[in-house]
Design a protein around this motif. Structure first.
Motif, PDB file in Angstrom:
ATOM      1  N   GLN A 102       0.828  -1.205   0.000  1.00  0.00           N
ATOM      2  CA  GLN A 102       0.000   0.000   0.000  1.00  0.00           C
ATOM      3  C   GLN A 102       0.863   1.256   0.000  1.00  0.00           C
ATOM      4  O   GLN A 102       0.553   2.242  -0.685  1.00  0.00           O
ATOM      5  CB  GLN A 102      -0.928   0.001   1.224  1.00  0.00           C
ATOM      6  N   GLU A 103       1.971   1.218   0.747  1.00  0.00           N
ATOM      7  CA  GLU A 103       2.881   2.364   0.776  1.00  0.00           C
ATOM      8  C   GLU A 103       3.493   2.596  -0.610  1.00  0.00           C
ATOM      9  O   GLU A 103       3.678   3.732  -1.033  1.00  0.00           O
ATOM     10  CB  GLU A 103       3.986   2.136   1.811  1.00  0.00           C
ATOM     11  N   ILE A 104       3.824   1.497  -1.313  1.00  0.00           N
ATOM     12  CA  ILE A 104       4.375   1.627  -2.662  1.00  0.00           C
ATOM     13  C   ILE A 104       3.340   2.252  -3.591  1.00  0.00           C
ATOM     14  O   ILE A 104       3.649   3.160  -4.372  1.00  0.00           O
ATOM     15  CB  ILE A 104       4.822   0.253  -3.200  1.00  0.00           C
ATOM     16  N   VAL A 105       2.105   1.748  -3.502  1.00  0.00           N
ATOM     17  CA  VAL A 105       1.030   2.293  -4.342  1.00  0.00           C
ATOM     18  C   VAL A 105       0.817   3.774  -4.029  1.00  0.00           C
ATOM     19  O   VAL A 105       0.691   4.610  -4.936  1.00  0.00           O
ATOM     20  CB  VAL A 105      -0.283   1.497  -4.124  1.00  0.00           C
ATOM     21  N   ASP A 106       0.804   4.114  -2.726  1.00  0.00           N
ATOM     22  CA  ASP A 106       0.630   5.514  -2.341  1.00  0.00           C
ATOM     23  C   ASP A 106       1.777   6.365  -2.871  1.00  0.00           C
ATOM     24  O   ASP A 106       1.570   7.501  -3.319  1.00  0.00           O
ATOM     25  CB  ASP A 106       0.555   5.637  -0.812  1.00  0.00           C
ATOM     26  N   GLY A 107       3.000   5.800  -2.810  1.00  0.00           N
ATOM     27  CA  GLY A 107       4.165   6.526  -3.309  1.00  0.00           C
ATOM     28  C   GLY A 107       4.070   6.785  -4.800  1.00  0.00           C
ATOM     29  O   GLY A 107       4.385   7.882  -5.285  1.00  0.00           O
ATOM     30  N   ILE A 108       3.638   5.758  -5.544  1.00  0.00           N
ATOM     31  CA  ILE A 108       3.482   5.907  -6.998  1.00  0.00           C
ATOM     32  C   ILE A 108       2.420   6.966  -7.305  1.00  0.00           C
ATOM     33  O   ILE A 108       2.601   7.807  -8.188  1.00  0.00           O
ATOM     34  CB  ILE A 108       3.103   4.565  -7.639  1.00  0.00           C
ATOM     35  N   ASN A 109       1.317   6.918  -6.547  1.00  0.00           N
ATOM     36  CA  ASN A 109       0.255   7.901  -6.772  1.00  0.00           C
ATOM     37  C   ASN A 109       0.743   9.318  -6.468  1.00  0.00           C
ATOM     38  O   ASN A 109       0.393  10.269  -7.183  1.00  0.00           O
ATOM     39  CB  ASN A 109      -0.964   7.564  -5.913  1.00  0.00           C
ATOM     40  N   ARG A 110       1.559   9.437  -5.386  1.00  0.00           N
ATOM     41  CA  ARG A 110       2.103  10.761  -5.068  1.00  0.00           C
ATOM     42  C   ARG A 110       3.013  11.259  -6.190  1.00  0.00           C
ATOM     43  O   ARG A 110       2.969  12.429  -6.560  1.00  0.00           O
ATOM     44  CB  ARG A 110       2.881  10.724  -3.742  1.00  0.00           C
ATOM     45  N   GLN A 111       3.864  10.335  -6.712  1.00  0.00           N
ATOM     46  CA  GLN A 111       4.769  10.727  -7.794  1.00  0.00           C
ATOM     47  C   GLN A 111       3.988  11.145  -9.035  1.00  0.00           C
ATOM     48  O   GLN A 111       4.352  12.110  -9.713  1.00  0.00           O
ATOM     49  CB  GLN A 111       5.708   9.567  -8.127  1.00  0.00           C
TER      50      GLN A 111
END
Length: 214
Positions: A102-111
């Motif tokens: 989930q943190e990776i997905v959130d990071g990708i969405n932030r990027q």
């Protein structure tokens, strides 16, 4: 000063699975003993503020994992603390993986959002620059002369820059000095930066004149 830690986002499970985990944790903690009878489904449902059907599903999970057993006509009993421990550890490991995902997905969405914001700013900058040059054509463009450029070591008059591109050269930055209003015999060398005024079309023509293949 240490940065405050952001609380981890818990990846939610179906409610009956959450209750199964909570019951297993109580078994591990010794709040429910092996051999102890668990309250009736209605009482369990009331304790966890869920429907009796949800409580039944939670008990079924624990029975399938051999943490509890159902004795017909008697009720549900705790049968294994060891299996409860394994279940809780497995749940925590899986939960950790899900949190990382989930943190990776959130990071990708932030990027993606940051990239979208950057693209909007870049577009605004380009539009603003075009407007500035349209309003004030005397703000100079610049073009760096590299080893890939054509027409090296030729003078402004030899190249007929104004006739070919419509651009007026107003300065040349060499490695050692800035030549303002260079004369017609100033030559263009590798490393020079040519400053010129004109329209956006003049800028494109200057680029094509010196770098036709790029």
């Amino acid at each position: 000063m240490e940065k405050s830690m952001k609380p981890k986002k818990r990846v939610s499970l179906p409610r009956y699975q959450q209750i199964a985990v909570e019951i297993a944790e109580r078994v591990v903690e010794g709040r429910y003993k092996v051999g102890e009878k668990i309250h009736a489904r209605s009482t369990l449902a009331s304790n966890f503020n869920v429907s009796p059907e949800t409580a039944r599903k939670a008990i079924n999970v624990l029975v399938d994992l051999e943490i509890m057993e159902v004795r017909h006509g008697s009720g549900a009993y705790v049968s294994s603390k060891e299996n409860a421990q394994k279940f809780v550890e497995k749940y925590r490991n899986v939960q950790s993986v899900k949190e990382i995902q989930q943190e990776i997905v959130d990071g990708i969405n932030r990027q993606r959002q940051e990239l979208a914001n950057f693209s909007e700013l870049l577009e605004a900058l380009v539009n603003q620059t075009k407007q500035v040059h349209d309003i004030s054509p005397f703000i100079p463009y610049e073009l760096k002369i590299t080893e890939k450029a054509l027409h090296l070591e030729k003078s402004i008059v030899e190249l007929n820059i104004w006739q070919v591109t419509g651009a007026t050269v107003v300065a040349i930055q060499t490695e050692t000095e800035l030549l303002l209003s260079p004369g017609p015999y100033a030559k263009l060398s590798i490393g020079n930066i040519v400053y010129f005024v004109g329209s956006e079309l003049s800028f494109q023509r200057m680029e094509n004149f010196f770098y036709p293949n790029e």
